[in-house]
Design an enzyme around this catalytic site. Sequence first.
Site, short mmCIF file in Angstrom:
data_model
loop_
_atom_site.label_atom_id
_atom_site.label_comp_id
_atom_site.label_asym_id
_atom_site.label_seq_id
_atom_site.Cartn_x
_atom_site.Cartn_y
_atom_site.Cartn_z
N GLY A 167 44.79 30.83 42.79
CA GLY A 167 43.61 31.66 42.49
C GLY A 167 43.37 32.63 43.62
N GLY A 168 42.84 33.78 43.24
CA GLY A 168 42.66 34.88 44.18
C GLY A 168 41.76 34.53 45.35
N VAL A 195 47.51 39.50 41.84
CA VAL A 195 48.95 39.49 41.54
C VAL A 195 49.48 40.92 41.52
CG1 VAL A 195 50.62 38.97 39.73
CG2 VAL A 195 48.94 37.26 40.37
N LYS A 251 48.53 43.44 43.24
CA LYS A 251 48.69 43.93 44.61
C LYS A 251 49.87 43.25 45.30
CE LYS A 251 43.91 45.37 45.19
NZ LYS A 251 42.69 45.34 45.98
N ASP A 306 -9.08 48.73 48.79
CA ASP A 306 -8.47 49.24 47.56
C ASP A 306 -8.48 48.09 46.55
OD1 ASP A 306 -6.66 50.62 45.75
OD2 ASP A 306 -5.10 49.28 46.52
#
Length: 734
Positions: A29-30, A385, A387, A506
Amino acid sequence: MSKTIIISNRLPLQLKIENNKIEATPSVGGLATGMKSVHRDGNGVWIGWTGLTEEEIPADLVDDVVEATIEEQCVPVSLNQDDIDGFYYGFSNRTIWPLFHYFIEYAEFEKESWQSYKRVNEKYAEVVLDNIEEGDTVWVHDYQLMLLPALIKKERPDVQIGFFLHIPFPSYEVFRILPWREEILKGLLGSDLIGFHTYDYQRHFLSSVSRILRHEVSFNEITLKDRMITVNSFPMGIDYKKFADAAEKHDTAKNQSELQRRLDLHIDSTPDAKMILSIDRLDYSKGIANRIRAYEYFLEKYPQFKEKVRLVMLAVPSRSNVPQYQLLKKEVDELVGRINGKFASVSWTPIWYFYRSMPFENLIDLYTTCEVALLTPIRDGMNLVAKEYIATRTNKTGVLILSEMAGAAQEMSEAVIINPNNFEEIADALKLAIEMPEDEQIKRNKFLQKRLKRYNVEKWAEDFMHALHETTHKSDIVEAVRMQREREDQMLEDYKKANKRILFLDYDGTLRAFVNNPDDASPDDELIELVRRIESQENTEVVIISGRDRHTLGKWWQDVPITLIAEHGVWKRPIGGEWAVTEALKNDWMETVKPILEKFVDRTAGTFIEEKNYSLAWHYRNADPDLGEKRASELSTVLKELSANNKLGVLDGNKVLEIKDSTIHKGKAATKHIFDKNYDFKFAIGDDWTDEYMFQDLPEDTYSIKVGLQKTAARFYVDDTDRVRDLLKRFADN
Ligand code: ADP
Ligand code: G6P
């Protein structure tokens, strides 16, 4: 020495028990392959799951598990089978993964698995908190741990937290489907920096944050009450050198692998045949089945390539307990069988299919041997993959065919980019790739390699960490100082000592938090009681100074003996007196302006006009945030052109544009009110641009306080309306 703590669901090493011994293999896995290089060179620790459940580890091997992980500077998070079923196979991979990859029909929404996801994220948080030391930086990875940043931030607000998503972040229209969308976003917003692979994912995320949580988003920053979060894209790179060096060595290696020898035999027997490579985890997001069908179509459309091409397909087993993955396995097996059956000859098999994990050396064999890489994901966060294939082509030949749906396609335009659903295009791309002249291949790969070499994984991690360390606490950029306890004590001292005090308050966004319908914001009993108690103190005057119309203010504060200033100073009701205009004003301009506002209301759902005696307000709080901002700036331009001749002012309030006589504002009203009176304690508090006039015009020694962290002329700020109440209580208790 401070360290970086990396946290991901999976550790870079996966443990198995073989013959009652712990064995470690690298994770696929990346995320794991990419971050491994970053981790290897740093002094940090990596926290994650070992791949073994508590039930799988025999008591006598518990210490060995810890030891095996410590050797790799890792700390294990202990998960049991229930956790893995609910958190990993459940919420992570049956809900988030399909939804974020636009496989909506696969997404399951089960309360139990959501509970498990929460519980496991808490388990991770415990381990992280045990390991954090002062000055450490935390980097959380991926979709399994999206609640973790907020869990850590809650306990350790001092620690800088980065988060990186390795998968796509879907468009708001898809993300909004998730029943727990708010919780997921809030979890992520515990980070100081959130990173994505591409600008599109970043854009989708920011849009979800502004639409779902309604936080202020400007450019790539999200403003919370007390913090700012930076969101950016960092396209992940690879360890370029590792792949290029391995390919270089591979070409000259004497001891070839068995796989390489087999590949070479085929090359020798059919020297002009080409090999087409595909490598992925066996995942439906990778478009593997479509790829095979497209290859079949290619062989039919261009039969001249029969016997001349081979598709070498490596599918790595993944998440095989999830039904969709089992179905995909079956589908791919059948497709490969059918196509090989249909086209094969005695000397030729069109598809070589490997369903297994391979050692690094074999990956390099495949990358370097195949002339074409065919990667056709339907959706992919990045796709490393692609790259890696380019990095191994050391002689610069080889053609990459890549799906436009992969994040990597955005940086790799020199590849042959295809739509993975268009078989015609894939077939033509294959022909183009096979026939591409070598000089054209080299020309394309030169560019690709240069880019991948420069923006490698180290540079990517460095960039991310640099951006994380650059994130500042918003309080550092705002010049006003936070009204903290000591300053508050000092202010109270001054209040007590004073002989004549005045407080300008305010209303909306200060005394009351914003609500969707302005009519619902009447003062609650506690607020009325507090104001009464302050006013009843000797020599103390309370002025509510608001943009609201006089009828509303008058009704809400009917019996309370305070001064009211309405419509930013047009009307004033003195204590016990009647409303009166403060000066002669014209309102004939309204006839011209109102139709313009009406046109904007017609075109912008959720907006409305508030009509006051001397002003008109266009409210866009309930509009779509993006559209609201766009239309507000359009309207503002139109009105400013018109206002020059009419002495009109356009006030940019909190999700409201107010058009009125430009000589009227709260600053003028407040200074007029205190003129000639010797107040020795002056206090003014407000939240938006209309209050800035007051902060600017009142004398310098006024305790001017902005509600919320924004650029201001006030001297101090507090976070929100709850803090305003705290201050009022302290005045009231005096
Ligand atoms: P994903 O993260 O979705 O799995 P990526 O293409 O980004 O897809 O990353 C896949 C990573 O896994 C790559 O770094 C690749 O080298 C590695 N990998 C792919 N197949 C194998 C295999 N058979 N054995 C070992 N590592 C592999
Ligand atoms: C993708 C995800 C990773 C994940 C990997 C392998 O790359 O982004 O977070 O670790 O796939 O999947 P697995 O489910 O085996 O961890």
